[in-house]
Design a protein around this motif. Structure first.
Motif, PDB file in Angstrom:
ATOM      1  N   ARG A 242     -72.899   8.661 -61.226  1.00  0.00           N
ATOM      2  CA  ARG A 242     -74.255   8.380 -60.763  1.00  0.00           C
ATOM      3  C   ARG A 242     -74.259   7.043 -60.030  1.00  0.00           C
ATOM      4  NH1 ARG A 242     -79.157  10.356 -61.176  1.00  0.00           N
ATOM      5  NH2 ARG A 242     -80.970   9.007 -61.093  1.00  0.00           N
ATOM      6  N   LEU A 243     -74.941   6.992 -58.901  1.00  0.00           N
ATOM      7  CA  LEU A 243     -75.020   5.783 -58.091  1.00  0.00           C
ATOM      8  C   LEU A 243     -76.308   5.026 -58.377  1.00  0.00           C
ATOM      9  CD1 LEU A 243     -73.842   7.396 -54.740  1.00  0.00           C
ATOM     10  CD2 LEU A 243     -72.471   5.955 -56.255  1.00  0.00           C
ATOM     11  N   PHE A 244     -76.197   3.713 -58.458  1.00  0.00           N
ATOM     12  CA  PHE A 244     -77.348   2.843 -58.674  1.00  0.00           C
ATOM     13  C   PHE A 244     -77.402   1.802 -57.557  1.00  0.00           C
ATOM     14  CE2 PHE A 244     -76.323   4.504 -62.830  1.00  0.00           C
ATOM     15  CZ  PHE A 244     -77.563   4.758 -63.397  1.00  0.00           C
ATOM     16  N   PRO A 245     -78.516   1.702 -56.825  1.00  0.00           N
ATOM     17  CA  PRO A 245     -78.609   0.706 -55.750  1.00  0.00           C
ATOM     18  C   PRO A 245     -78.570  -0.717 -56.316  1.00  0.00           C
ATOM     19  CG  PRO A 245     -80.355   2.367 -55.590  1.00  0.00           C
ATOM     20  CD  PRO A 245     -79.724   2.536 -56.930  1.00  0.00           C
ATOM     21  N   VAL A 246     -77.851  -1.580 -55.652  1.00  0.00           N
ATOM     22  CA  VAL A 246     -77.828  -3.005 -55.997  1.00  0.00           C
ATOM     23  C   VAL A 246     -78.653  -3.789 -54.983  1.00  0.00           C
ATOM     24  CG1 VAL A 246     -76.371  -5.063 -56.268  1.00  0.00           C
ATOM     25  CG2 VAL A 246     -75.600  -2.842 -57.158  1.00  0.00           C
TER      26      VAL A 246
END
Length: 308
Positions: A242-246
């Motif tokens: 899962r990708l999480f925006p930084v």
């Protein structure tokens, strides 16, 4: 000799069904953990220091769980030498690749922070066909044996992954390819010879810890949006990422902000489930520089210096 090892042993063994490889892995778990005690002191010390409130029984139980998973992951990594791209995607899917679409569609590359957590080898093979047609690039350290390095390189790139040696990262970014790329950094290694003031110092797993700032430096210099990649095991042999925006405005961040966000995400994941992190890695072997310890007093973190 490397060719013989690869074609007569490694590749044929990889054709075995994964349950059989897990069985072989159980034997090596017994040999490595029970008999040879492979890096036992390192693993125990890392876990003991990271969870100081745990009882001795809890620490010992976690050490054993880690070794069971460690040898399972080695069995899975052997399977990667012959696994089909289709099966790799079934075993390691990206849950929300659409987050990258606006950037790659606009021709913009992005940087993804990853870690030695869960099985990153299967992720490397399965990602290229799942990330919206962008080139998927990963940094790697070449093996000392050139023949084996070439064979391993060929296997890792057969589904479209683009590998860049850690010695040529600057050259890669200076060339700045026109085609959008998803650039993956495994960023939880211990800094090697960097001066204390050039790394990021923070509190991580109950200890003052240094992190390399390379990914942040490239994100700022080349204006790359940044994501954190979370990789979890759903069940034995199956993973989900899962990708999480930084940040999508790296040049507007304070020095250290991007690296610190990665550290906090990684720490949260390890505290949720410590088992799949690479505890054999000597994360704290160099200790804390006196200057860094002084700078850390009363602070959550200290950002290293780099050219923005």
């Amino acid at each position: 000799m490397a060719y013989l090892f690869y074609y007569l042993i490694l590749l044929p063994v990889s054709w075995l069904p994964l349950p059989v490889l897990y069985g072989i892995g159980r034997f090596f778990y017994w040999l490595g953990y029970r008999v040879l005690k492979y890096r036992r002191k390192v693993v125990y010390g890392n876990i003991r220091g990271s969870f100081p409130d745990w009882t001795e029984a809890q620490v010992e139980a976690q050490v054993e769980k880690f070794y069971r998973y460690f040898f399972d992951s080695l069995a899975e990594s052997i399977k990667m030498f012959s696994i089909s791209e289709r099966e790799s995607v079934i075993r390691c899917r990206v849950e929300n690749p659409e987050l990258l679409a606006p950037y790659t569609a606009a021709g913009k590359s992005v940087i993804i922070y990853g870690a030695h957590y869960a099985n990153w080898e299967i992720a490397a093979i399965s990602f290229p066909s799942q990330l919206n047609g962008a080139t998927v690039m990963a940094i790697y350290s070449p093996l000392k044996n050139e023949t084996l390095d070439g064979l391993t390189h060929g296997n890792r790139t057969r589904t479209g992954l683009h590998l860049v040696s850690r010695r040529e990262v600057d050259k890669y970014f200076e060339e700045d390819p026109v085609r959008p790329a998803v650039e993956i950094f495994i960023a939880d290694q211990s800094p090697s010879n960097a001066a204390w003031y050039k790394v990021h110092w923070t509190h991580f797993l109950n200890r003052t810890t240094s992190f390399l700032m390379g990914p942040e430096r490239y994100a700022v210099r080349y204006d790359r949006p940044v994501f954190y990649m979370n990789l979890r095991m759903e069940k034995r042999g199956h993973y989900v990422s899962r990708l999480f925006p930084v940040t999508d405005k790296p040049r507007e961040t304070e020095p250290g902000f991007i690296t610190e966000k990665f550290v906090r995400q990684l720490e949260t994941e390890i505290q949720r489930d410590p088992t799949p992190w690479l505890w054999t890695h000597r994360r704290w072997k160099r200790g804390v520089a006196p200057e860094a310890a002084a700078a850390m007093e009363g602070k959550d973190w200290v950002a290293g210096q780099y050219e923005r």
